[in-house]
Structures are given as C-alpha cells and as structure tokens.
Scaffold this motif. Structure first.
Motif, PDB file in Angstrom:
ATOM      1  N   GLY A   1       0.803  -1.211   0.000  1.00 54.29           N
ATOM      2  CA  GLY A   1       0.000   0.000   0.000  1.00 54.29           C
ATOM      3  C   GLY A   1       0.837   1.263   0.000  1.00 54.29           C
ATOM      4  N   ALA A   2       1.921   1.273   0.779  1.00 58.84           N
ATOM      5  CA  ALA A   2       2.747   2.477   0.889  1.00 58.84           C
ATOM      6  C   ALA A   2       3.504   2.775  -0.402  1.00 58.84           C
ATOM      7  N   TYR A   3       3.804   1.745  -1.177  1.00 60.83           N
ATOM      8  CA  TYR A   3       4.632   1.920  -2.381  1.00 60.83           C
ATOM      9  C   TYR A   3       3.908   1.497  -3.656  1.00 60.83           C
ATOM     10  N   GLU A   4       2.578   1.524  -3.637  1.00 65.07           N
ATOM     11  CA  GLU A   4       1.805   1.071  -4.797  1.00 65.07           C
ATOM     12  C   GLU A   4       2.154   1.820  -6.087  1.00 65.07           C
ATOM     13  N   PRO A   5       2.295   3.148  -6.093  1.00 61.23           N
ATOM     14  CA  PRO A   5       2.639   3.827  -7.346  1.00 61.23           C
ATOM     15  C   PRO A   5       3.988   3.385  -7.918  1.00 61.23           C
ATOM     16  N   GLN A   6       5.009   3.263  -7.037  1.00 66.90           N
ATOM     17  CA  GLN A   6       6.326   2.826  -7.510  1.00 66.90           C
ATOM     18  C   GLN A   6       6.284   1.389  -8.009  1.00 66.90           C
ATOM     19  N   LEU A   7       5.535   0.528  -7.318  1.00 67.90           N
ATOM     20  CA  LEU A   7       5.408  -0.867  -7.748  1.00 67.90           C
ATOM     21  C   LEU A   7       4.723  -0.959  -9.109  1.00 67.90           C
ATOM     22  N   ARG A   8       3.678  -0.189  -9.292  1.00 68.28           N
ATOM     23  CA  ARG A   8       2.966  -0.237 -10.567  1.00 68.28           C
ATOM     24  C   ARG A   8       3.867   0.245 -11.711  1.00 68.28           C
ATOM     25  N   ALA A   9       4.614   1.323 -11.469  1.00 73.63           N
ATOM     26  CA  ALA A   9       5.519   1.826 -12.501  1.00 73.63           C
ATOM     27  C   ALA A   9       6.620   0.817 -12.809  1.00 73.63           C
ATOM     28  N   LEU A  10       7.121   0.147 -11.767  1.00 78.13           N
ATOM     29  CA  LEU A  10       8.162  -0.855 -11.986  1.00 78.13           C
ATOM     30  C   LEU A  10       7.606  -2.065 -12.726  1.00 78.13           C
ATOM     31  N   HIS A  11       6.400  -2.471 -12.404  1.00 74.14           N
ATOM     32  CA  HIS A  11       5.738  -3.559 -13.143  1.00 74.14           C
ATOM     33  C   HIS A  11       5.673  -3.225 -14.630  1.00 74.14           C
ATOM     34  N   GLU A  12       5.246  -2.028 -14.956  1.00 79.42           N
ATOM     35  CA  GLU A  12       5.141  -1.626 -16.364  1.00 79.42           C
ATOM     36  C   GLU A  12       6.513  -1.582 -17.031  1.00 79.42           C
ATOM     37  N   ARG A  13       7.519  -1.164 -16.280  1.00 84.24           N
ATOM     38  CA  ARG A  13       8.886  -1.123 -16.820  1.00 84.24           C
ATOM     39  C   ARG A  13       9.391  -2.536 -17.127  1.00 84.24           C
ATOM     40  N   ILE A  14       9.166  -3.471 -16.212  1.00 84.73           N
ATOM     41  CA  ILE A  14       9.599  -4.852 -16.431  1.00 84.73           C
ATOM     42  C   ILE A  14       8.860  -5.459 -17.623  1.00 84.73           C
ATOM     43  N   GLU A  15       7.553  -5.192 -17.718  1.00 87.79           N
ATOM     44  CA  GLU A  15       6.772  -5.713 -18.843  1.00 87.79           C
ATOM     45  C   GLU A  15       7.304  -5.188 -20.171  1.00 87.79           C
ATOM     46  N   LYS A  16       7.768  -3.953 -20.176  1.00 85.96           N
ATOM     47  CA  LYS A  16       8.217  -3.316 -21.417  1.00 85.96           C
ATOM     48  C   LYS A  16       9.674  -3.613 -21.741  1.00 85.96           C
ATOM     49  N   GLU A  17      10.545  -3.557 -20.708  1.00 84.64           N
ATOM     50  CA  GLU A  17      11.989  -3.593 -20.942  1.00 84.64           C
ATOM     51  C   GLU A  17      12.654  -4.901 -20.529  1.00 84.64           C
ATOM     52  N   GLY A  18      11.981  -5.729 -19.749  1.00 82.59           N
ATOM     53  CA  GLY A  18      12.594  -6.955 -19.264  1.00 82.59           C
ATOM     54  C   GLY A  18      13.020  -6.833 -17.817  1.00 82.59           C
ATOM     55  N   PRO A  19      13.775  -7.802 -17.299  1.00 87.89           N
ATOM     56  CA  PRO A  19      14.081  -7.878 -15.869  1.00 87.89           C
ATOM     57  C   PRO A  19      14.717  -6.608 -15.315  1.00 87.89           C
ATOM     58  N   PHE A  20      14.378  -6.307 -14.071  1.00 86.72           N
ATOM     59  CA  PHE A  20      15.047  -5.236 -13.342  1.00 86.72           C
ATOM     60  C   PHE A  20      16.365  -5.789 -12.817  1.00 86.72           C
ATOM     61  N   VAL A  21      17.462  -5.095 -13.089  1.00 82.90           N
ATOM     62  CA  VAL A  21      18.794  -5.590 -12.734  1.00 82.90           C
ATOM     63  C   VAL A  21      19.361  -4.795 -11.562  1.00 82.90           C
ATOM     64  N   ALA A  22      19.904  -5.511 -10.594  1.00 84.55           N
ATOM     65  CA  ALA A  22      20.606  -4.916  -9.465  1.00 84.55           C
ATOM     66  C   ALA A  22      21.862  -5.747  -9.211  1.00 84.55           C
ATOM     67  N   TYR A  23      22.687  -5.283  -8.293  1.00 88.83           N
ATOM     68  CA  TYR A  23      23.934  -6.000  -7.992  1.00 88.83           C
ATOM     69  C   TYR A  23      24.095  -6.136  -6.477  1.00 88.83           C
ATOM     70  N   SER A  24      24.232  -7.388  -6.031  1.00 96.86           N
ATOM     71  CA  SER A  24      24.475  -7.636  -4.618  1.00 96.86           C
ATOM     72  C   SER A  24      25.975  -7.579  -4.347  1.00 96.86           C
ATOM     73  N   ALA A  25      26.318  -7.349  -3.081  1.00 93.12           N
ATOM     74  CA  ALA A  25      27.719  -7.321  -2.654  1.00 93.12           C
ATOM     75  C   ALA A  25      27.893  -8.340  -1.541  1.00 93.12           C
ATOM     76  N   ARG A  26      28.909  -9.166  -1.657  1.00 91.66           N
ATOM     77  CA  ARG A  26      29.198 -10.193  -0.665  1.00 91.66           C
ATOM     78  C   ARG A  26      30.696 -10.209  -0.379  1.00 91.66           C
ATOM     79  N   HIS A  27      31.048 -10.458   0.884  1.00 87.48           N
ATOM     80  CA  HIS A  27      32.456 -10.696   1.182  1.00 87.48           C
ATOM     81  C   HIS A  27      32.594 -11.852   2.171  1.00 87.48           C
ATOM     82  N   LEU A  28      33.697 -12.538   2.044  1.00 82.32           N
ATOM     83  CA  LEU A  28      33.976 -13.746   2.818  1.00 82.32           C
ATOM     84  C   LEU A  28      35.096 -13.467   3.801  1.00 82.32           C
ATOM     85  N   PHE A  29      34.819 -13.704   5.091  1.00 78.91           N
ATOM     86  CA  PHE A  29      35.821 -13.531   6.143  1.00 78.91           C
ATOM     87  C   PHE A  29      36.327 -14.890   6.610  1.00 78.91           C
ATOM     88  N   ASP A  30      37.631 -14.998   6.734  1.00 78.18           N
ATOM     89  CA  ASP A  30      38.293 -16.123   7.383  1.00 78.18           C
ATOM     90  C   ASP A  30      39.169 -15.508   8.478  1.00 78.18           C
TER      91      ASP A  30
END
Length: 261
Positions: A226-255
């Motif tokens: 409910g709080a983010y319905e406008p942004q979700l709807r716009a993102l849905h339309e973007r994915i439908e038109k342009e394909g997957p939404f791409v992001a990049y995760s960051a991971r690091h390994l400690f020993d």
C-alpha cells in the motif's frame, strides 16, 4: 505463449508468500542472483568436518547450517549450537536442526552471545545483520576460527534507491569490508582471508520484488504494498516493457582467527 498476468494478481501473490527462514526456492523462475565463487555453504561444510564445537550466529531458518552439516557427515562436530532472533525463524530452525543434534537458542541480534568464554573452536555466520566482533572473539577458543559470508556495501542499492531515492555516501558505504576488517582486528582477531565480489541480480516480475522486500526487511524499511503502490505499478510496467530489473548484490567472505596467545 503464456498470457501476461495483471499487476494486481502478481502483487497479491508476492504479498501472500510466507517469509520465514532463508529458503529462496520460491524465486526460481521469478528472480536470479549470481552466487559468490567461493561457495560459502560448501566451504562451511569442509570447516565443520574438522571442528569439535561450532556456533552458527543468526542462523535464520537453519537452512544453510543444515546443508553444511550434511556435507560434513560423518565427521560432524560433537557440539553444535545456533542463535536466531526472529521467533518464526527460531521455530523453523529448531524443527530443521534438532534431528542433527543442534541446539537453537533464541537471542537478539545485537545482544551478547549466551555462551561461555572460549566455548567454540568454529563460529559461522551467513549474512549477519552486523558482526559483533567482541562477542565473536570472546566465545572463540584460542586458535579458533570465524568463517562467514557478509553482505557488502551498496548491496542491491539499485532496488533500494528505486524506492527510497539516492542514498548518502555514508549509507552506501555501510558494511564496507575493510572497515569490518579493522573492527575485527580491534577486537583482537587476525584476518587470515578477505574476499569480495559483486553479483548480478535480476527480478523478472513484480511479485518477486514484493516478496524480496517483505523478506529482506532492512532493504526498504517499513515496506508495504500500500505504501509503495505507485512505484510498484511503474516498476511492473517497466519490467513488462523492458525486461528484468537488474541490481547488484555485494558479498564478502571472512576467514578470521583468534590468536593462540
């Protein structure tokens, strides 16, 4: 050809999926994330095979520890314990790990660990909210090891900033591996190894975005449909038109090792 599903249908599905535990199998076919080259769960299993007493911090639903223990058999540790702070995950982890002899202890993420000094020769953690280095050092035996995969700086911030707008450099730089290295060393630990990678993520529909933000609650604090319905709807339309939404995760390994002295 599969007909496109409506925004309302997809959002309702993403909002209905249970969020307990760290099983991400629901995302299959809906979202993808590259995995770090070091294979944390497999490598943790190799460490477990040589351990006597092990603690898994913030175990979630116990899925990663369960897999790692399966890789360690039959040379599993004599004593195994895990902590978790979210009650639904405590119940889930207990049910999953009890058959393996693991004691699951309810403990807040930012509280002292409820164990004696030097109780463990191996401490594990996958994606802790933050590493409590002084407590990790305290519960490790001299010569013991902390082996963990942490979330790195700016992880999935393409998605975060889509909803929240540009974030400050201070926020973006949180969880920096070199800063965590310095904090570990300040607690008297020795960093034997530190590796970092950025990994491609793809969200193929808006249901995957909704479920991800409900499950990983610190990404967009207070997220609701409910709080983010406008942004979700716009993102849905973007994915439908342009394909997957791409992001990049960051991971690091400690020993990390506690000195013998």
């Amino acid at each position: 050809m599969t007909p496109q599903r409506s925004f309302e249908d997809l959002v309702a599905e993403g909002a209905a999926v249970p969020t307990e535990g760290w099983d991400f199998s629901w995302f299959e076919g809906r979202a993808t994330e590259e995995r770090p080259s070091w294979g944390y769960a497999r490598s943790a299993g190799e460490r477990l095979a040589g351990a006597e007493a092990v603690l898994d911090i913030q175990t979630g639903g116990g899925e990663v520890l369960d897999f790692a223990l399966s890789r360690a058999e039959p040379a599993a540790p004599v004593l195994a314990a895990a902590t978790e702070g979210w009650p639904p995950n405590v119940a889930k982890a207990t049910a999953l790990l009890r058959p393996r002899g693991v004691v699951v202890v309810a403990a807040a993420d930012d509280a002292p660990l409820p164990f004696a000094d030097g109780a463990f020769d191996l401490v594990l953690s996958r994606h802790p909210v933050r590493p409590y280095w002084a407590e990790i050092a305290r519960v490790l035996r001299p010569g013991g090891t902390y082996f963990a995969q942490h979330v790195g700086p700016g992880s999935a911030f393409e998605l975060v900033e889509y909803f929240l707008g540009p974030q400050s450099e201070q926020v973006r730089g949180g969880r920096a591996p070199e800063r965590e290295r310095a904090d570990a060393e300040a607690a008297g630990l020795e960093v034997a190894g530190l590796r970092a990678e950025r990994l491609r993520m793809e969200f193929h529909d808006i249901a995957a975005v909704v479920h991800f933000l409900r499950k990983v609650v610190w990404m967009v604090p207070g997220f609701t449909v409910g709080a983010y319905e406008p942004q979700l709807r716009a993102l849905h339309e973007r994915i439908e038109k342009e394909g997957p939404f791409v992001a990049y995760s960051a991971r690091h390994l400690f020993d990390v090792r506690k000195p013998d002295r």
